[in-house]
Write a protein that holds these residues in place. Structure first.
Motif, PDB file in Angstrom:
ATOM      1  N   ALA A  16       0.832  -1.206   0.000  1.00 39.44           N
ATOM      2  CA  ALA A  16       0.000   0.000   0.000  1.00 39.44           C
ATOM      3  C   ALA A  16       0.870   1.261   0.000  1.00 39.44           C
ATOM      4  O   ALA A  16       0.576   2.230  -0.716  1.00 39.44           O
ATOM      5  CB  ALA A  16      -0.923  -0.004   1.215  1.00 39.44           C
ATOM      6  N   VAL A  17       1.948   1.238   0.782  1.00 35.61           N
ATOM      7  CA  VAL A  17       2.855   2.387   0.792  1.00 35.61           C
ATOM      8  C   VAL A  17       3.506   2.550  -0.575  1.00 35.61           C
ATOM      9  O   VAL A  17       3.627   3.675  -1.098  1.00 35.61           O
ATOM     10  CB  VAL A  17       3.919   2.222   1.908  1.00 35.61           C
ATOM     11  N   ASN A  18       3.906   1.435  -1.179  1.00 39.46           N
ATOM     12  CA  ASN A  18       4.524   1.505  -2.506  1.00 39.46           C
ATOM     13  C   ASN A  18       3.545   2.080  -3.536  1.00 39.46           C
ATOM     14  O   ASN A  18       3.912   2.928  -4.346  1.00 39.46           O
ATOM     15  CB  ASN A  18       5.023   0.123  -2.927  1.00 39.46           C
ATOM     16  N   TRP A  19       2.291   1.610  -3.513  1.00 36.93           N
ATOM     17  CA  TRP A  19       1.303   2.148  -4.448  1.00 36.93           C
ATOM     18  C   TRP A  19       1.013   3.623  -4.171  1.00 36.93           C
ATOM     19  O   TRP A  19       0.768   4.401  -5.093  1.00 36.93           O
ATOM     20  CB  TRP A  19       0.002   1.342  -4.393  1.00 36.93           C
ATOM     21  N   GLY A  20       1.043   4.016  -2.896  1.00 41.69           N
ATOM     22  CA  GLY A  20       0.875   5.437  -2.573  1.00 41.69           C
ATOM     23  C   GLY A  20       1.993   6.284  -3.142  1.00 41.69           C
ATOM     24  O   GLY A  20       1.760   7.369  -3.686  1.00 41.69           O
ATOM     25  N   LEU A  21       3.218   5.767  -3.024  1.00 40.64           N
ATOM     26  CA  LEU A  21       4.355   6.493  -3.607  1.00 40.64           C
ATOM     27  C   LEU A  21       4.256   6.572  -5.121  1.00 40.64           C
ATOM     28  O   LEU A  21       4.585   7.607  -5.721  1.00 40.64           O
ATOM     29  CB  LEU A  21       5.672   5.814  -3.196  1.00 40.64           C
ATOM     30  N   ILE A  22       3.809   5.494  -5.738  1.00 40.93           N
ATOM     31  CA  ILE A  22       3.643   5.503  -7.197  1.00 40.93           C
ATOM     32  C   ILE A  22       2.565   6.514  -7.587  1.00 40.93           C
ATOM     33  O   ILE A  22       2.741   7.298  -8.524  1.00 40.93           O
ATOM     34  CB  ILE A  22       3.297   4.096  -7.718  1.00 40.93           C
ATOM     35  N   GLY A  23       1.452   6.494  -6.865  1.00 42.19           N
ATOM     36  CA  GLY A  23       0.347   7.390  -7.211  1.00 42.19           C
ATOM     37  C   GLY A  23       0.651   8.859  -6.989  1.00 42.19           C
ATOM     38  O   GLY A  23       0.288   9.711  -7.802  1.00 42.19           O
ATOM     39  N   PHE A  24       1.314   9.175  -5.886  1.00 43.22           N
ATOM     40  CA  PHE A  24       1.565  10.582  -5.565  1.00 43.22           C
ATOM     41  C   PHE A  24       2.825  11.138  -6.204  1.00 43.22           C
ATOM     42  O   PHE A  24       2.866  12.298  -6.606  1.00 43.22           O
ATOM     43  CB  PHE A  24       1.653  10.778  -4.043  1.00 43.22           C
ATOM     44  N   VAL A  30       9.924  -0.238  -4.368  1.00 43.57           N
ATOM     45  CA  VAL A  30      10.391  -1.624  -4.495  1.00 43.57           C
ATOM     46  C   VAL A  30      11.340  -1.751  -5.684  1.00 43.57           C
ATOM     47  O   VAL A  30      12.400  -2.387  -5.589  1.00 43.57           O
ATOM     48  CB  VAL A  30       9.191  -2.596  -4.628  1.00 43.57           C
ATOM     49  N   ALA A  31      10.983  -1.141  -6.793  1.00 42.54           N
ATOM     50  CA  ALA A  31      11.851  -1.196  -7.974  1.00 42.54           C
ATOM     51  C   ALA A  31      13.162  -0.462  -7.711  1.00 42.54           C
ATOM     52  O   ALA A  31      14.232  -0.915  -8.154  1.00 42.54           O
ATOM     53  CB  ALA A  31      11.140  -0.588  -9.175  1.00 42.54           C
ATOM     54  N   ALA A  32      13.102   0.640  -6.978  1.00 42.01           N
ATOM     55  CA  ALA A  32      14.318   1.395  -6.689  1.00 42.01           C
ATOM     56  C   ALA A  32      15.257   0.605  -5.783  1.00 42.01           C
ATOM     57  O   ALA A  32      16.481   0.638  -5.956  1.00 42.01           O
ATOM     58  CB  ALA A  32      13.967   2.734  -6.048  1.00 42.01           C
ATOM     59  N   ILE A  33      14.697  -0.119  -4.824  1.00 44.19           N
ATOM     60  CA  ILE A  33      15.535  -0.866  -3.885  1.00 44.19           C
ATOM     61  C   ILE A  33      16.098  -2.136  -4.529  1.00 44.19           C
ATOM     62  O   ILE A  33      17.268  -2.471  -4.354  1.00 44.19           O
ATOM     63  CB  ILE A  33      14.736  -1.217  -2.610  1.00 44.19           C
ATOM     64  N   PHE A  34      15.258  -2.841  -5.292  1.00 43.71           N
ATOM     65  CA  PHE A  34      15.651  -4.166  -5.767  1.00 43.71           C
ATOM     66  C   PHE A  34      16.049  -4.214  -7.233  1.00 43.71           C
ATOM     67  O   PHE A  34      16.114  -5.287  -7.818  1.00 43.71           O
ATOM     68  CB  PHE A  34      14.521  -5.167  -5.490  1.00 43.71           C
ATOM     69  N   GLY A  35      16.291  -3.098  -7.870  1.00 45.04           N
ATOM     70  CA  GLY A  35      16.881  -3.107  -9.210  1.00 45.04           C
ATOM     71  C   GLY A  35      15.913  -3.011 -10.367  1.00 45.04           C
ATOM     72  O   GLY A  35      16.172  -3.588 -11.420  1.00 45.04           O
ATOM     73  N   GLY A  36      14.838  -2.329 -10.229  1.00 46.18           N
ATOM     74  CA  GLY A  36      13.895  -2.129 -11.326  1.00 46.18           C
ATOM     75  C   GLY A  36      12.731  -3.103 -11.288  1.00 46.18           C
ATOM     76  O   GLY A  36      12.764  -4.116 -10.593  1.00 46.18           O
ATOM     77  N   GLU A  38      11.697  -5.096 -13.580  1.00 50.76           N
ATOM     78  CA  GLU A  38      11.953  -6.354 -14.272  1.00 50.76           C
ATOM     79  C   GLU A  38      12.911  -7.265 -13.506  1.00 50.76           C
ATOM     80  O   GLU A  38      13.088  -8.424 -13.890  1.00 50.76           O
ATOM     81  CB  GLU A  38      12.505  -6.076 -15.674  1.00 50.76           C
ATOM     82  N   ALA A  39      13.514  -6.772 -12.439  1.00 54.84           N
ATOM     83  CA  ALA A  39      14.461  -7.580 -11.672  1.00 54.84           C
ATOM     84  C   ALA A  39      13.716  -8.724 -10.986  1.00 54.84           C
ATOM     85  O   ALA A  39      12.550  -8.598 -10.591  1.00 54.84           O
ATOM     86  CB  ALA A  39      15.177  -6.720 -10.646  1.00 54.84           C
ATOM     87  N   ALA A  40      14.403  -9.843 -10.849  1.00 62.32           N
ATOM     88  CA  ALA A  40      13.770 -11.031 -10.275  1.00 62.32           C
ATOM     89  C   ALA A  40      13.334 -10.805  -8.832  1.00 62.32           C
ATOM     90  O   ALA A  40      12.240 -11.225  -8.432  1.00 62.32           O
ATOM     91  CB  ALA A  40      14.743 -12.214 -10.360  1.00 62.32           C
ATOM     92  N   LEU A  41      14.155 -10.144  -8.042  1.00 61.39           N
ATOM     93  CA  LEU A  41      13.808  -9.907  -6.651  1.00 61.39           C
ATOM     94  C   LEU A  41      12.610  -8.964  -6.517  1.00 61.39           C
ATOM     95  O   LEU A  41      11.742  -9.165  -5.650  1.00 61.39           O
ATOM     96  CB  LEU A  41      15.022  -9.345  -5.900  1.00 61.39           C
ATOM     97  N   SER A  42      12.526  -7.976  -7.385  1.00 61.10           N
ATOM     98  CA  SER A  42      11.356  -7.089  -7.375  1.00 61.10           C
ATOM     99  C   SER A  42      10.087  -7.866  -7.703  1.00 61.10           C
ATOM    100  O   SER A  42       9.045  -7.660  -7.070  1.00 61.10           O
ATOM    101  CB  SER A  42      11.533  -5.958  -8.388  1.00 61.10           C
ATOM    102  N   ARG A  43      10.183  -8.742  -8.673  1.00 61.54           N
ATOM    103  CA  ARG A  43       8.999  -9.541  -9.037  1.00 61.54           C
ATOM    104  C   ARG A  43       8.594 -10.470  -7.911  1.00 61.54           C
ATOM    105  O   ARG A  43       7.406 -10.718  -7.699  1.00 61.54           O
ATOM    106  CB  ARG A  43       9.283 -10.309 -10.325  1.00 61.54           C
ATOM    107  N   VAL A  44       9.572 -10.988  -7.159  1.00 63.15           N
ATOM    108  CA  VAL A  44       9.256 -11.829  -5.996  1.00 63.15           C
ATOM    109  C   VAL A  44       8.517 -10.997  -4.945  1.00 63.15           C
ATOM    110  O   VAL A  44       7.508 -11.444  -4.378  1.00 63.15           O
ATOM    111  CB  VAL A  44      10.545 -12.466  -5.415  1.00 63.15           C
ATOM    112  N   ILE A  45       9.002  -9.801  -4.686  1.00 55.21           N
ATOM    113  CA  ILE A  45       8.342  -8.924  -3.704  1.00 55.21           C
ATOM    114  C   ILE A  45       6.931  -8.590  -4.168  1.00 55.21           C
ATOM    115  O   ILE A  45       5.971  -8.662  -3.381  1.00 55.21           O
ATOM    116  CB  ILE A  45       9.162  -7.636  -3.481  1.00 55.21           C
TER     117      ILE A  45
END
Length: 108
Positions: A16-24, A30-36, A38-45
């Motif tokens: 929810a926090v991530n979607w809030g950051l995306i919206g605002f 998540v993409a910034a922390i785990f490498g975009g 398309e990164a495998a770790l981001s997709r896992v999260i």
């Protein structure tokens, strides 16, 4: 609340926090922390957040299970305590008149 529900709830809050950051701010944390995105770790999260959201539906449809059991325990404890106090409005004028009335009609 079980440990699994707590973990799922934490992941839903992260999502929810991530979607809030995306919206605002158009910023995907998540993409910034785990490498975009398309990164495998981001997709896992993202996948774990999505599964946690589905799992949290059980919380939505069973929100009062712990609260009801706690209330039942409290009601059992309170039912053992007898309250001998008098509430306002219980004494009527009839009770007062019957105790103070002269019951011997010949005394008049």
């Amino acid at each position: 609340m079980s440990t699994l529900k707590r973990i799922a709830l934490i992941l839903v809050i992260v999502g929810a926090v991530n979607w809030g950051l995306i919206g605002f701010f158009q910023f995907d944390l998540v993409a910034a922390i785990f490498g975009g995105q398309e990164a495998a770790l981001s997709r896992v999260i993202y996948s774990l957040v999505g599964l946690s959201g589905l799992f949290c539906l059980t919380i939505l449809f069973d929100p009062m299970s712990e609260t009801n059991s706690q209330l039942d325990n409290n009601q059992q404890i309170q039912s053992n305590n007898v309250n001998y106090g008098v509430e306002f409005g219980e004494d009527t004028d009839d009770d007062y008149k019957s105790t103070n009335r002269d019951t011997n009609p010949e005394r008049k």
